[in-house]
Scaffold this active site. Structure first.
Site, PDB file in Angstrom:
ATOM      1  N   HIS A 138       0.772  -1.688  -6.951  1.00  0.00           N
ATOM      2  CA  HIS A 138       0.206  -3.354  -6.532  1.00  0.00           C
ATOM      3  C   HIS A 138       0.860  -4.203  -7.269  1.00  0.00           C
ATOM      4  O   HIS A 138       0.626  -5.196  -7.052  1.00  0.00           O
ATOM      5  CB  HIS A 138      -1.172  -3.269  -6.188  1.00  0.00           C
ATOM      6  CG  HIS A 138      -2.028  -2.062  -5.641  1.00  0.00           C
ATOM      7  ND1 HIS A 138      -1.719  -2.030  -4.439  1.00  0.00           N
ATOM      8  CD2 HIS A 138      -3.030  -1.327  -6.206  1.00  0.00           C
ATOM      9  CE1 HIS A 138      -2.227  -1.212  -3.472  1.00  0.00           C
ATOM     10  NE2 HIS A 138      -3.160  -1.151  -4.346  1.00  0.00           N
TER      11      HIS A 138
HETATM   12 ZN    ZN Z   1      -4.785   4.149  -4.125  1.00  0.00          ZN
END
Ligand code: ZN
Length: 310
Positions: free
Chosen positions: A128
């Protein structure tokens, strides 16, 4: 690299900084990293002489992939409260030290994979992490940095990133959306974080509750297509265990056997295609850290089986 390993040894990357203490009750299970190493040693999956300690990634390496202003803000402890909310915890020097070690670990795992066919970092998979900001427990995107560092040094030209964590690798997709040399492939749960998915080269957002058979069909049908399109010099495999049915955050329903079949299928296909694989740990969430660490060792057991099957 001057060290030679027995053909069947699995090169494993570990750094003592991988395990740090977060505030009690935090959702991120930081202690799992040292438990994983212990289980692998106890069960003879790795031996002490096949463990490698990485150098933490330095500012120059991080800036090859990430925006310089963002790296400066992180190094000078200047992330503001909205940036820390996106990250999911308050950043401090110890956390940054840990994140740098994890990136260094993935760079080293890639170098080892190029030499020994398969290597595993016992951390990493911070998918992320975006070029200019942190998100979802991820400060630096270790795989993106490793790809760009190895490309800059002309060690690799093309890479395929296979992301099997239950959450979509939105940060990774952003890094490489306009880069024809890096192919991104993700199988995730459509209703898991992040709400707004970014576009990988191949995305499979499976519905909540998908079990072993449908998941493995999807993987086995589409991964050969990705490999053929990408023609990579190396694969980075995010082997997150959060697609498991007992995971606290994940919403897919893979069993223990399903996870093992996933990892074996992926590694076996890469091995048959003669593509080195650098494995990173990815996500996994449980209150039972021993069970969670055990689950994470699935990728190492699969890697050892594939290395031994040659
Ligand atoms: Zn994950």
């Amino acid at each position: 690299m001057s060290i030679s390993l027995k053909q069947t040894s699995l090169p494993l990357v570990f750094h003592p900084d991988y395990t740090i203490t977060l505030p009690k009750g935090h959702r991120f299970p930081m202690e799992k990293y040292s438990k994983i190493l212990q289980i692998l040693l106890n069960d003879g999956v790795v031996s002490k002489d096949s463990i490698f300690t990485p150098k933490p990634a330095n500012r120059n390496e991080l800036c090859i992939a990430h925006n310089k202003d963002y790296i400066d803000a992180v190094f000078n402890n200047k992330l503001d409260s909205s940036a820390e909310r996106l990250l999911g915890f308050k950043c401090n020097k110890t956390i940054v030290k840990r994140a740098r070690a994890a990136v260094g670990g993935t760079i080293l795992a890639a170098r080892l994979a190029l030499k020994y066919q398969i290597a595993c970092n016992t951390a990493g998979g911070s998918h992320h992490g975006h070029p200019g900001h942190a998100a979802g427990f991820c400060i630096f995107n270790d795989v993106a940095v490793a790809v760009k560092v190895l490309q800059k040094q002309s060690i690799i030209h093309k890479a395929l990133i296979i992301d099997l964590d239950v959450h979509q690798g939105d940060g990774t997709a952003c890094f490489f959306s306009c880069d024809p040399t890096v192919f991104t492939f993700s199988i995730h749960c459509e209703t898991n974080y992040p709400d707004k998915k970014k576009r990988s080269d191949m995305d499979f957002g499976l519905p909540q509750g998908t079990g072993d058979d449908t998941y493995l069909d999807c993987l086995r049908k589409n991964l050969p297509i990705a490999i053929s399109k990408a023609q990579p010099d190396i694969v980075f495999l995010n082997a997150g265990v959060d697609p498991h049915i007992d995971d606290k955050l994940g919403k897919l329903n893979l069993s223990n056997n399903g996870l093992l079949a996933r990892d074996l299928s992926t590694l076996d296909l890469c091995q048959k295609s003669k593509i080195p694989v650098a494995c990173v740990l990815g996500g996994g969430y449980s209150d039972d850290l021993n069970e969670l660490a055990q689950k994470h060792t699935t990728i190492h057991r699969a890697a050892k089986m594939v290395l031994n099957s040659e």
